[in-house]
Structure formats: C-alpha cells, structure tokens
Design an enzyme around this catalytic site. Structure first.
Site, PDB file in Angstrom:
ATOM      1  N   PHE A 136       1.057  -1.763   0.370  1.00  0.00           N
ATOM      2  CA  PHE A 136       0.118  -0.398  -0.123  1.00  0.00           C
ATOM      3  C   PHE A 136       0.989   1.342   0.236  1.00  0.00           C
ATOM      4  CE2 PHE A 136      -3.039   3.176   2.313  1.00  0.00           C
ATOM      5  CZ  PHE A 136      -3.757   2.462   1.304  1.00  0.00           C
ATOM      6  N   ASP A 205       2.844  -6.034   7.761  1.00  0.00           N
ATOM      7  CA  ASP A 205       1.493  -5.726   7.577  1.00  0.00           C
ATOM      8  C   ASP A 205      -0.186  -6.180   8.223  1.00  0.00           C
ATOM      9  OD1 ASP A 205      -1.357  -3.382   6.778  1.00  0.00           O
ATOM     10  OD2 ASP A 205      -0.009  -1.715   6.295  1.00  0.00           O
ATOM     11  N   ARG A 385     -12.832  -4.354  -6.954  1.00  0.00           N
ATOM     12  CA  ARG A 385     -12.468  -5.270  -5.744  1.00  0.00           C
ATOM     13  C   ARG A 385     -13.891  -5.895  -4.680  1.00  0.00           C
ATOM     14  NH1 ARG A 385      -8.143  -2.679  -1.446  1.00  0.00           N
ATOM     15  NH2 ARG A 385     -10.023  -1.671  -1.079  1.00  0.00           N
TER      16      ARG A 385
END
Length: 415
Positions: A136, A205, A385
């Site tokens: 990200f 993460d 998504r």
C-alpha cells in the site's frame, strides 16, 4: 450455453448458496450489525457498524465525558484503554497479552515499527530496508522516510523474491500479509523465518488480514506488526490502529516518537525522557478516547467466534463467488473471451478474504454495480475489489453480486 442450461446452472448455484447459508454457524452474527439494503462487499475498506456501538458511544459522550469529565481518565479507565484494547485484539492475531498497544494511525505505527526494527541492530553494516514492492503506498512512503532517518537505503522487492534478496546487509523488512490490490496471502511463517535466517527484523502489515483470517504472530516469531481496525475489525471510520512489539524486543524498542504517554512516569512531567516498560512505550500522545472506546465496543462482536470458523467461511464465500462469476459472466472467468480475470490466487493457501478482478471497464462497471445495490471497491485503473467479511456476508450475497456483475457487463460496452 443454451437458455435452459443457463437457467439450470443458475438454479444450481442459488441452491448451493441457500444450503451453505442454512449450514453456516456464523450466520447468527449478521444480526449484530447494522447493514444497508443490497449487498455490501467493501468491508475490506470499511467494516459495517455493530448494532450496539451507538448506545455505547452515547454513554461515553453523555455520561463519561458529560458528567464525569476528567474523572473518567481513572473512573472510566480511559488511561489504560490502549493496552486493554490491545489485549482484546491479541487473540485475533495470535499474540499473547502484553504485546499490542492501540493508538495512532496505521501510517504512524508503520513508521514507529520500521525505525524501531532498524534501531534494534545498531549495526552500520546493516544498510538496507526491504519493502514489499506491491505494498500500500503509505507503507512505502513511511518506510522511505524511516530509511532516510536511520541512514539506510530502501529497496523495493516483490514478496516472492524476498528470500533471495535478503542478506547480511538487510536490517529490516516490511511485508504485507495480504496484498491490498490482488488479495494474495503471503506466507508469514516462511518469510519471517527467511528474514531471521539473514539476521533481519520482520515487520508485518496486517491491515487486510486481521479479523479476516487466522494470524499467528507468536507462532511465526514476528518481531513487529501493525494493523488497522476499521476494516474487518469493524472499529469505525478512522478507528485507531494497533502496534505489536514482540515481548523479547520490548526492552530494546527505541520509538522514534517518544511522546509523553509512553514515559515511564508521564505525570512527573520531567524534562528527560525515560521509556515505559513493556508495549506501553509504543504509545505517543493522548489517546483518542471517542474512537478508542467505539472500537472496544465493536470488538465485542468477536466474543465466542473462532478464527478458524471465520477462515473456513471466507474461503467458501470466495469459492462460491468465483464459481458464480465463471458461470454467469459472458465469456466466463479467465478465458480467452472473458472480460474479467482474477488477480486473486485460486489456491486457498494464497488467498486472503477478497477477490480482485481485472476489468478494462472497471470504473463504469463498479458504478453500475453500486447503482444496483452491490457495493464493492474500485482500484484505478482496472481493478474491481470485492471484500468478503464472514461475520455478516451471506452466501446469497456472493451469488447475487456475481449475477449483477454479469448484468452490468452485458450493458457496459467492451473497451
């Protein structure tokens, strides 16, 4: 495919969804949430509202703040909320108590974790910080800043190539457990072991895995981890993130943001900083109490829920969705004439709790889906998504989303 055969396939998939919903042990949990009409498949961006949270927040505002005022720091246990809520999250990510503190944003915690990981070495030969090249963007930005601050260089590496890139010059690695674009699940145990074999510190993460699938921080020997709480943990928009510091590192964790609430004696107001013991040294400033206690209330929906059951339903939901897309969408899925292709691996061991479809007309298609009550997520330029949150997503939702996707693709001209 003939109309009769198409209708038969549709009936078969509808019946399959109905049977799965009837047998779903997690189905009663849906009643714990406030959900809109239609199909909500964007819990990987913002989780649904647990129905009891508004009343709890009203108590925090009206009584704890409105009546008790400053007394609530002790009488309502505001001061200990970051560690208390951290212990509530710990079993959901496979960590023993005392290793997670809640507060700040994911970005701030990434910065603390990466700088802290590099500082554990104090070895000038460890010149490199490796970062997942598909991470990200914020993770990459913060890792770059952390590298500059500590005099290291940042090296982007694809997760699959990480073991070969590790070496004696590696100080730390920052890896996403689940890729935010594709939904690919990375092997935490293997990649952490590879980092440790090279003498590096592993930072993970968990933003797209915490609350969506079992995470085993302790069993995998993870050093640091960060995660948000507003996705699969349903903590609300902007809910505070969490920082995990393994017990063995806490005495050596040198945070780059030594705020007053991480001081060993914060109310002494001394000029010199002395870090608190344990994971408390991961705190920075005054806790965001309204968001913090909304999160604490939201986490109650997990009472009695087993992560293994969540994972089993997640895989069944995403399997059904993929099968429905393959049958309903003209040209099928991943075929030579298909307009959608799965970016998410089919193998269960490599899949998170979302399906990402590459589609040339993605912006128009997602707009059409949302107009028909199927809310997913667009990642420009061409990614659709769909996040599957097992606590409240039904199998009928997966079938319906695929059927509407086929309808929309039939109306949107091919690029």
């Amino acid at each position: 495919m003939s109309e009769n055969l198409t209708a038969a396939v549709s009936r078969e998939l509808l019946e399959r969804a109905a049977k799965l919903d009837a047998a779903d042990e997690l189905a009663p949990l849906r009643a714990r949430f406030t959900l809109p009409e239609g199909v909500y498949l964007d819990g990987n961006s913002l989780g649904a509202l647990p129905a009891h949270v508004p009343a709890r927040v009203a108590d925090v505002v009206g009584r704890q703040w409105g009546e008790l005022l400053i007394r609530s720091w002790s009488e309502s246990a505001w001061w200990t909320a970051p560690e208390r809520i951290g212990d509530r999250i710990a079993p959901l990510v496979g960590a023993a108590p005392g290793q997670i503190v809640v507060g700040d944003s994911t970005s701030v915690n990434v910065f603390k974790a990466v700088v802290g990981a590099v500082r554990l070495h104090d070895d000038p030969a460890r010149t490199d910080v490796l970062v997942d090249a598909a991470t990200f963007p914020t993770d990459g930005y913060l890792a770059a800043s952390a590298a500059r601050l500590t005099g290291r260089r940042l090296i982007p590496v694809r997760a699959a190539e990480l073991p070969a890139a590790l070496g004696p010059s590696t100080a730390a690695v920052l890896i996403n457990h689940v890729d935010f674009r594709t939904g690919r699940l990375h092997d935490m145990a293997a990649l952490t072991a590879a980092a440790h074999e090279a003498g590096a510190v592993a930072v993970w993460d968990l933003c797209h895995s915490a609350g969506a699938l079992p995470v085993a921080l302790d069993d995998c020997g993870v050093d640091f981890a960060v995660g948000c709480t507003y996705k699969y943990l349903n903590g609300g928009p902007g809910a505070p993130a969490f920082l995990h510091v393994a017990q063995r590192h806490q005495g050596f964790f040198d945070s780059p943001l030594p705020g007053w609430t991480s001081h060993g004696d914060p109310f002494a107001m001394t000029e010199e900083y002395t870090a608190a013991e344990g994971v408390t040294r991961g705190r920075v400033g005054t806790p965001d109490i309204l968001s913090m206690l909304a999160l604490e209330a939201a986490l109650e929906v997990w009472d009695g829920v087993r992560p293994d059951s969540v994972r089993a339903k997640s895989l069944a939901l995403t399997d059904l969705f993929l099968d429905c897309v393959a049958e309903y969408v003209p040209g099928g899925l991943d075929g030579p004439d298909s307009r959608v292709r799965s970016m998410t691996p089919y193998a269960h061991g490599e899949r998170g709790s979302q399906i990402a479809l590459r589609c040339a007309e993605a912006p128009a298609v997602m707009a059409g889906l949302i107009a028909r009550g199927v809310v997913g997520d667009l990642r420009r330029p061409d990614v659709l998504r769909f996040g599957f949150t097992p606590l409240y997503t039904r199998f009928a939702d997966a079938e319906r989303a695929a059927a509407v996707l086929a309808e929309v693709l039939g109306e949107v001209p091919a690029a």
